[in-house]
Design a protein around this motif. Sequence first.
Motif, PDB file in Angstrom:
ATOM      1  N   PRO A   1       0.800  -1.213   0.000  1.00 16.16           N
ATOM      2  CA  PRO A   1       0.000   0.000   0.000  1.00 16.16           C
ATOM      3  C   PRO A   1       0.851   1.290   0.000  1.00 16.16           C
ATOM      4  O   PRO A   1       0.355   2.352  -0.319  1.00 16.16           O
ATOM      5  CB  PRO A   1      -0.837  -0.096   1.259  1.00 16.16           C
ATOM      6  N   ASN A   2       2.125   1.190   0.367  1.00 20.35           N
ATOM      7  CA  ASN A   2       2.977   2.373   0.449  1.00 20.35           C
ATOM      8  C   ASN A   2       3.979   2.473  -0.695  1.00 20.35           C
ATOM      9  O   ASN A   2       4.912   3.267  -0.621  1.00 20.35           O
ATOM     10  CB  ASN A   2       3.737   2.377   1.780  1.00 20.35           C
ATOM     11  N   SER A   3       3.804   1.700  -1.734  1.00 20.14           N
ATOM     12  CA  SER A   3       4.795   1.631  -2.806  1.00 20.14           C
ATOM     13  C   SER A   3       4.523   2.648  -3.920  1.00 20.14           C
ATOM     14  O   SER A   3       3.520   2.565  -4.624  1.00 20.14           O
ATOM     15  CB  SER A   3       4.815   0.224  -3.396  1.00 20.14           C
ATOM     16  N   LYS A   4       5.448   3.600  -4.080  1.00 20.71           N
ATOM     17  CA  LYS A   4       5.350   4.553  -5.194  1.00 20.71           C
ATOM     18  C   LYS A   4       5.552   3.825  -6.522  1.00 20.71           C
ATOM     19  O   LYS A   4       4.954   4.172  -7.532  1.00 20.71           O
ATOM     20  CB  LYS A   4       6.388   5.659  -5.038  1.00 20.71           C
ATOM     21  N   PHE A   5       6.409   2.802  -6.487  1.00 19.14           N
ATOM     22  CA  PHE A   5       6.654   2.003  -7.697  1.00 19.14           C
ATOM     23  C   PHE A   5       5.363   1.338  -8.167  1.00 19.14           C
ATOM     24  O   PHE A   5       5.018   1.387  -9.349  1.00 19.14           O
ATOM     25  CB  PHE A   5       7.732   0.949  -7.420  1.00 19.14           C
ATOM     26  N   LEU A   6       4.621   0.723  -7.244  1.00 18.95           N
ATOM     27  CA  LEU A   6       3.367   0.057  -7.622  1.00 18.95           C
ATOM     28  C   LEU A   6       2.316   1.067  -8.081  1.00 18.95           C
ATOM     29  O   LEU A   6       1.541   0.779  -8.996  1.00 18.95           O
ATOM     30  CB  LEU A   6       2.829  -0.778  -6.461  1.00 18.95           C
ATOM     31  N   LEU A   7       2.313   2.247  -7.474  1.00 19.58           N
ATOM     32  CA  LEU A   7       1.373   3.280  -7.923  1.00 19.58           C
ATOM     33  C   LEU A   7       1.685   3.683  -9.360  1.00 19.58           C
ATOM     34  O   LEU A   7       0.783   3.837 -10.181  1.00 19.58           O
ATOM     35  CB  LEU A   7       1.426   4.499  -7.002  1.00 19.58           C
ATOM     36  N   LYS A   8       2.967   3.830  -9.681  1.00 25.78           N
ATOM     37  CA  LYS A   8       3.362   4.187 -11.050  1.00 25.78           C
ATOM     38  C   LYS A   8       2.976   3.070 -12.019  1.00 25.78           C
ATOM     39  O   LYS A   8       2.458   3.332 -13.106  1.00 25.78           O
ATOM     40  CB  LYS A   8       4.870   4.463 -11.113  1.00 25.78           C
ATOM     41  N   LYS A   9       3.217   1.816 -11.644  1.00 26.99           N
ATOM     42  CA  LYS A   9       2.806   0.671 -12.484  1.00 26.99           C
ATOM     43  C   LYS A   9       1.291   0.673 -12.673  1.00 26.99           C
ATOM     44  O   LYS A   9       0.794   0.427 -13.776  1.00 26.99           O
ATOM     45  CB  LYS A   9       3.244  -0.659 -11.861  1.00 26.99           C
ATOM     46  N   PHE A  10       0.573   0.939 -11.598  1.00 27.98           N
ATOM     47  CA  PHE A  10      -0.883   0.995 -11.666  1.00 27.98           C
ATOM     48  C   PHE A  10      -1.316   2.091 -12.646  1.00 27.98           C
ATOM     49  O   PHE A  10      -2.171   1.866 -13.508  1.00 27.98           O
ATOM     50  CB  PHE A  10      -1.453   1.260 -10.270  1.00 27.98           C
ATOM     51  N   GLN A  11      -0.709   3.273 -12.546  1.00 28.20           N
ATOM     52  CA  GLN A  11      -1.050   4.379 -13.439  1.00 28.20           C
ATOM     53  C   GLN A  11      -0.812   3.999 -14.892  1.00 28.20           C
ATOM     54  O   GLN A  11      -1.630   4.274 -15.761  1.00 28.20           O
ATOM     55  CB  GLN A  11      -0.223   5.617 -13.095  1.00 28.20           C
ATOM     56  N   ASN A  12       0.304   3.337 -15.161  1.00 30.53           N
ATOM     57  CA  ASN A  12       0.643   2.967 -16.531  1.00 30.53           C
ATOM     58  C   ASN A  12      -0.265   1.893 -17.116  1.00 30.53           C
ATOM     59  O   ASN A  12      -0.281   1.702 -18.326  1.00 30.53           O
ATOM     60  CB  ASN A  12       2.092   2.504 -16.622  1.00 30.53           C
ATOM     61  N   PRO A  32      -3.075   6.218   2.573  1.00 29.26           N
ATOM     62  CA  PRO A  32      -3.401   7.654   2.485  1.00 29.26           C
ATOM     63  C   PRO A  32      -2.182   8.506   2.081  1.00 29.26           C
ATOM     64  O   PRO A  32      -2.338   9.478   1.350  1.00 29.26           O
ATOM     65  CB  PRO A  32      -3.869   8.008   3.902  1.00 29.26           C
ATOM     66  N   ASN A  33      -0.996   8.126   2.537  1.00 26.53           N
ATOM     67  CA  ASN A  33       0.211   8.882   2.173  1.00 26.53           C
ATOM     68  C   ASN A  33       0.475   8.807   0.678  1.00 26.53           C
ATOM     69  O   ASN A  33       0.819   9.811   0.050  1.00 26.53           O
ATOM     70  CB  ASN A  33       1.440   8.356   2.930  1.00 26.53           C
ATOM     71  N   ILE A  34       0.326   7.631   0.099  1.00 24.59           N
ATOM     72  CA  ILE A  34       0.545   7.464  -1.348  1.00 24.59           C
ATOM     73  C   ILE A  34      -0.530   8.225  -2.117  1.00 24.59           C
ATOM     74  O   ILE A  34      -0.248   8.903  -3.102  1.00 24.59           O
ATOM     75  CB  ILE A  34       0.565   5.965  -1.728  1.00 24.59           C
ATOM     76  N   LYS A  35      -1.768   8.147  -1.669  1.00 20.97           N
ATOM     77  CA  LYS A  35      -2.864   8.858  -2.334  1.00 20.97           C
ATOM     78  C   LYS A  35      -2.676  10.371  -2.273  1.00 20.97           C
ATOM     79  O   LYS A  35      -3.097  11.091  -3.177  1.00 20.97           O
ATOM     80  CB  LYS A  35      -4.208   8.480  -1.716  1.00 20.97           C
ATOM     81  N   ALA A  36      -2.044  10.867  -1.202  1.00 15.68           N
ATOM     82  CA  ALA A  36      -1.824  12.308  -1.040  1.00 15.68           C
ATOM     83  C   ALA A  36      -0.640  12.822  -1.862  1.00 15.68           C
ATOM     84  O   ALA A  36      -0.506  14.029  -2.057  1.00 15.68           O
ATOM     85  CB  ALA A  36      -1.601  12.638   0.437  1.00 15.68           C
ATOM     86  N   GLU A  38       1.782  13.648  -5.148  1.00 18.21           N
ATOM     87  CA  GLU A  38       1.432  14.294  -6.418  1.00 18.21           C
ATOM     88  C   GLU A  38       0.915  13.277  -7.429  1.00 18.21           C
ATOM     89  O   GLU A  38      -0.113  13.487  -8.071  1.00 18.21           O
ATOM     90  CB  GLU A  38       2.662  15.017  -6.981  1.00 18.21           C
ATOM     91  N   LEU A  39       1.610  12.148  -7.555  1.00 19.80           N
ATOM     92  CA  LEU A  39       1.168  11.104  -8.483  1.00 19.80           C
ATOM     93  C   LEU A  39      -0.160  10.513  -8.020  1.00 19.80           C
ATOM     94  O   LEU A  39      -1.046  10.252  -8.837  1.00 19.80           O
ATOM     95  CB  LEU A  39       2.229  10.006  -8.624  1.00 19.80           C
ATOM     96  N   GLY A  40      -0.321  10.310  -6.723  1.00 19.33           N
ATOM     97  CA  GLY A  40      -1.563   9.771  -6.185  1.00 19.33           C
ATOM     98  C   GLY A  40      -2.757  10.652  -6.513  1.00 19.33           C
ATOM     99  O   GLY A  40      -3.833  10.166  -6.877  1.00 19.33           O
ATOM    100  N   GLN A  41      -2.568  11.971  -6.410  1.00 20.35           N
ATOM    101  CA  GLN A  41      -3.646  12.903  -6.737  1.00 20.35           C
ATOM    102  C   GLN A  41      -3.943  12.890  -8.233  1.00 20.35           C
ATOM    103  O   GLN A  41      -5.103  12.961  -8.641  1.00 20.35           O
ATOM    104  CB  GLN A  41      -3.280  14.303  -6.264  1.00 20.35           C
ATOM    105  N   TYR A  42      -2.890  12.779  -9.051  1.00 19.26           N
ATOM    106  CA  TYR A  42      -3.082  12.703 -10.499  1.00 19.26           C
ATOM    107  C   TYR A  42      -3.873  11.443 -10.862  1.00 19.26           C
ATOM    108  O   TYR A  42      -4.818  11.493 -11.656  1.00 19.26           O
ATOM    109  CB  TYR A  42      -1.729  12.712 -11.217  1.00 19.26           C
ATOM    110  N   VAL A  43      -3.486  10.310 -10.266  1.00 18.77           N
ATOM    111  CA  VAL A  43      -4.185   9.050 -10.523  1.00 18.77           C
ATOM    112  C   VAL A  43      -5.639   9.149 -10.069  1.00 18.77           C
ATOM    113  O   VAL A  43      -6.553   8.714 -10.768  1.00 18.77           O
ATOM    114  CB  VAL A  43      -3.458   7.864  -9.844  1.00 18.77           C
ATOM    115  N   SER A  44      -5.855   9.751  -8.921  1.00 20.21           N
ATOM    116  CA  SER A  44      -7.212   9.914  -8.402  1.00 20.21           C
ATOM    117  C   SER A  44      -8.089  10.690  -9.386  1.00 20.21           C
ATOM    118  O   SER A  44      -9.227  10.291  -9.656  1.00 20.21           O
ATOM    119  CB  SER A  44      -7.159  10.641  -7.057  1.00 20.21           C
ATOM    120  N   LYS A  45      -7.560  11.766  -9.954  1.00 17.91           N
ATOM    121  CA  LYS A  45      -8.316  12.543 -10.945  1.00 17.91           C
ATOM    122  C   LYS A  45      -8.554  11.720 -12.212  1.00 17.91           C
ATOM    123  O   LYS A  45      -9.622  11.781 -12.807  1.00 17.91           O
ATOM    124  CB  LYS A  45      -7.576  13.834 -11.296  1.00 17.91           C
ATOM    125  N   SER A  46      -7.562  10.949 -12.604  1.00 18.15           N
ATOM    126  CA  SER A  46      -7.697  10.106 -13.797  1.00 18.15           C
ATOM    127  C   SER A  46      -8.796   9.070 -13.623  1.00 18.15           C
ATOM    128  O   SER A  46      -9.470   8.703 -14.583  1.00 18.15           O
ATOM    129  CB  SER A  46      -6.376   9.397 -14.109  1.00 18.15           C
TER     130      SER A  46
END
Length: 191
Positions: A1-12, A32-36, A38-46
Motif C-alpha cells: 500500500p505504500n509503494s510509489k513504484f506500484l502506484l506508477k505501475k498501476f497508473q501505466n 493515504p500517504n501514497i494517495k496524497a 502528487e502522483l496519487g492525486q493525479y491518478v485519483s483525478k484520472s
Amino acid sequence: PNSKFLLKKFQNNMNLYRTSKDARLVYSEFSPNIKASELGQYVSKSLLKDWTHFENESLTNVITGKKEKISDENKRIRLICFTASWCTNCRKEVPLLKEIYKDLKDESFEMVYISVDQREDQKYLFKKHIKEDIIPWRSLFSYPEKIEEKYMIQAYPANMLVYPDNHTEFIDVRIKEDKDKLYRLVKRQND
C-alpha cells in the motif's frame, strides 16, 4: 500500500482494467500517504474518467487536414490504433496491421490510426510514413485534442477494440490470442 513504484505501475496500466470501477477498487488499497502524493492525486483525478466508453470525437485527418469523426459508424467492430512517428514498435507493427486490414476489410470492421505526434516535424514524418507504408485505413492526428489522455494510454503502439455498444477494451494484436479474438468477434458479428 505504500509503494510509489506500484502506484506508477498501476497508473501505466489503468486502461487495462475492464471497468473504471475495478481500477478504483485497486486504487482504494493504496495508503493515504501514497494517495496524497502528487502522483496519487493525479491518478485519483484520472480515475474519474471513464475510459471504457468510446466517444466518437472529431480529429484532424492526416492527409486532408479536415476534421472528421474517429469512426464512420458504430454498428461494427472497430480497431483504433494509437501510434507515433517516433515509435519503432509502431513501425514494426505495420505489416501485421496490413494483414489484419486485408483479412477483415470486407467484414463489418473498421480500422483507424490515431497519431499522437504533436510537433510539426513529427507530423511531417508521420505523413511520410503513411505514404511510404501505403496505409489504406484512415489516419488522424490526436493533437491538440490529446484523446490518448482520455483513454490513459502511456505506451505505444496501443490498440483499442471498440464494440458496437461503444464499450472499449485494449488488446495487443501482436499477441496471437488477442489477434484471434479480434477475428472471432468480427466474424461472429457477420453471422
